[in-house]
Scaffold this motif. Structure first.
Motif, short mmCIF file in Angstrom:
data_model
loop_
_atom_site.label_atom_id
_atom_site.label_comp_id
_atom_site.label_asym_id
_atom_site.label_seq_id
_atom_site.Cartn_x
_atom_site.Cartn_y
_atom_site.Cartn_z
N ALA A 99 0.88 -0.43 -0.01
CA ALA A 99 0.10 -0.24 -0.08
C ALA A 99 1.07 1.14 0.22
CB ALA A 99 -0.51 0.14 1.31
N THR A 100 0.01 2.68 -0.65
CA THR A 100 1.02 3.79 -0.86
C THR A 100 0.14 4.74 -0.90
OG1 THR A 100 0.96 4.33 -3.06
CG2 THR A 100 2.74 2.73 -3.15
N THR A 101 0.46 5.76 -0.31
CA THR A 101 -0.40 6.72 -0.14
C THR A 101 -0.44 7.63 -1.81
OG1 THR A 101 0.82 8.72 0.77
CG2 THR A 101 0.31 8.32 2.19
N LEU A 102 -1.54 8.36 -2.12
CA LEU A 102 -2.09 8.37 -3.05
C LEU A 102 -0.75 9.36 -3.31
CD1 LEU A 102 -5.68 10.10 -3.35
CD2 LEU A 102 -4.88 7.90 -3.70
N PRO A 160 -11.72 0.16 -7.92
CA PRO A 160 -10.91 1.05 -9.01
C PRO A 160 -10.77 2.58 -9.04
CG PRO A 160 -12.96 -0.14 -10.31
CD PRO A 160 -12.23 -0.81 -8.65
N SER A 161 -9.61 3.04 -9.45
CA SER A 161 -10.02 4.88 -9.35
C SER A 161 -11.54 5.06 -9.99
CB SER A 161 -8.70 5.38 -9.77
OG SER A 161 -8.26 4.51 -11.74
N ASP A 162 -11.99 4.58 -10.55
CA ASP A 162 -13.10 5.76 -11.81
C ASP A 162 -14.07 4.55 -10.67
OD1 ASP A 162 -14.73 6.10 -13.48
OD2 ASP A 162 -14.72 4.18 -14.52
N CYS A 163 -14.43 5.68 -10.03
CA CYS A 163 -15.27 5.73 -9.09
C CYS A 163 -16.76 5.74 -9.63
CB CYS A 163 -14.79 6.63 -7.73
SG CYS A 163 -16.51 6.13 -5.79
N GLN A 164 -17.09 4.90 -9.80
CA GLN A 164 -19.13 4.87 -10.63
C GLN A 164 -20.23 5.11 -8.81
OE1 GLN A 164 -19.63 6.07 -14.25
NE2 GLN A 164 -17.34 5.71 -13.98
N VAL A 215 -7.94 1.30 -3.21
CA VAL A 215 -7.95 1.68 -4.79
C VAL A 215 -6.99 0.69 -5.12
CG1 VAL A 215 -7.75 3.27 -6.62
CG2 VAL A 215 -7.92 4.24 -4.33
N THR A 216 -7.21 -0.09 -6.54
CA THR A 216 -6.51 -1.45 -7.26
C THR A 216 -6.21 -1.21 -8.28
OG1 THR A 216 -8.69 -1.93 -8.19
CG2 THR A 216 -8.35 -2.75 -5.78
N ASP A 217 -5.86 0.07 -8.83
CA ASP A 217 -5.29 0.86 -9.85
C ASP A 217 -4.49 1.95 -9.78
OD1 ASP A 217 -6.44 2.89 -10.95
OD2 ASP A 217 -7.65 1.69 -11.11
N GLY A 218 -3.22 3.06 -10.65
CA GLY A 218 -2.50 3.81 -10.00
C GLY A 218 -3.32 4.83 -11.46
N GLN A 219 -4.48 4.81 -11.33
CA GLN A 219 -5.00 6.14 -12.40
C GLN A 219 -5.93 6.91 -11.29
OE1 GLN A 219 -5.38 6.36 -15.85
NE2 GLN A 219 -3.93 3.88 -15.51
N PRO A 220 -5.37 8.08 -11.85
CA PRO A 220 -5.72 9.84 -10.98
C PRO A 220 -7.17 9.34 -10.51
CG PRO A 220 -5.29 10.18 -12.87
CD PRO A 220 -4.91 9.05 -13.31
N LEU A 221 -7.39 9.81 -9.42
CA LEU A 221 -9.13 9.80 -8.73
C LEU A 221 -9.32 11.29 -9.02
CD1 LEU A 221 -7.62 7.03 -7.54
CD2 LEU A 221 -8.51 8.54 -5.44
N ASP A 222 -10.74 11.15 -9.37
CA ASP A 222 -11.59 12.13 -9.65
C ASP A 222 -11.36 13.21 -8.36
OD1 ASP A 222 -13.77 14.32 -9.71
OD2 ASP A 222 -14.61 12.47 -10.49
N THR A 223 -11.00 14.54 -8.34
CA THR A 223 -11.19 14.91 -7.46
C THR A 223 -11.89 15.61 -6.78
OG1 THR A 223 -10.91 17.25 -9.02
CG2 THR A 223 -8.73 16.19 -8.51
N VAL A 266 -3.17 -0.21 -3.82
CA VAL A 266 -3.02 -1.87 -2.91
C VAL A 266 -2.50 -2.62 -3.98
CG1 VAL A 266 -3.86 -1.33 -0.99
CG2 VAL A 266 -5.20 -2.40 -2.96
N GLN A 267 -1.64 -3.18 -4.39
CA GLN A 267 -2.03 -4.32 -5.15
C GLN A 267 -2.38 -5.52 -5.69
OE1 GLN A 267 1.18 -4.26 -7.26
NE2 GLN A 267 2.48 -2.04 -5.96
#
Length: 205
Positions: free
Chosen positions: A68-71, A92-96, A126-134, A148-149
């Motif tokens: 795990a890491t921070t954003l 995933p980061s794409d939070c629908q 968050v299970t991927d490395g894509q940017p989160l919606d601010t 996380v991995q």
């Protein structure tokens, strides 16, 4: 009749033994609330008691290494929140819509615990490395968002056959063990009751 008096070494040994027993008694008194609360919510299951969430054997699911890491990319982990109850969701980061619904539910569930709310933390893995919606980040400020991995997370979180961990909210106890999984589209009022019972029964966290 004369009685043989204990020798000095025997007296010293008796005093040491008494000292050890006193120390054990003190430790037992201090540890009792922790042990009692653990037994209450993990072992004792009085007739008529029901749980909405599915109980998980905590001994089988301690917090693993999730990478795990921070954003911002700094190493961290769920261990940072040990000592408190953790409401956990992943995805995933794409939070629908379903993801936002769970984040909202966790926020409200914490608030509904009233004066006990400080015993609860909210975590989104968050299970991927894509940017989160601010916008999502601002709306759910106070939720700890960690990357996380995904393979390590999948190996840890138990799901029903054909299920997906992202569909569930999980609960981690203050000792750092996964101990409950709530169903997909969970009823917040029933989840609230489960969490409230656990907080009431537990002297930890």
């Amino acid at each position: 009749m004369d009685q043989t008096k204990p020798t000095t070494p025997q007296v010293d040994q008796q005093q040491q033994n008494r000292g050890r027993w006193k120390l054990l008694m003190v430790l037992g008194v201090c540890a009792f609330p922790l042990i009692a609360s653990y037994v209450t919510y993990y072992v004792i299951k009085p007739s008529g008691r029901t749980n909405y969430g599915a109980l998980i054997d905590p001994r089988a699911y301690p917090i693993p290494a999730l990478g795990a890491t921070t954003l911002e990319g700094k190493p961290t982990g769920l261990e940072a929140y040990k000592g408190k109850w953790i409401m956990l969701q992943s995805g995933p980061s794409d939070c629908q819509q379903a993801c936002k619904k769970q984040l909202f539910a966790m926020r409200q569930l914490r608030l509904m615990q009233g004066k006990e709310m400080e015993r609860l933390e909210r975590v989104w893995l968050v299970t991927d490395g894509q940017p989160l919606d601010t916008t999502v980040m601002r709306e759910f400020d106070g939720t700890h968002m960690l990357r996380v991995q995904a393979p390590a997370l999948k190996a840890w979180l138990p799901v029903e056959a054909g299920g997906n961990a992202a569909e569930h909210m999980y609960l981690i106890d203050p000792l750092g063990n996964l101990m409950m999984r709530f169903p997909k589209d969970a009823d917040p009022s029933k989840v609230k009751k489960d969490i409230g019972k656990l907080l009431k029964a537990s002297a930890i966290g």
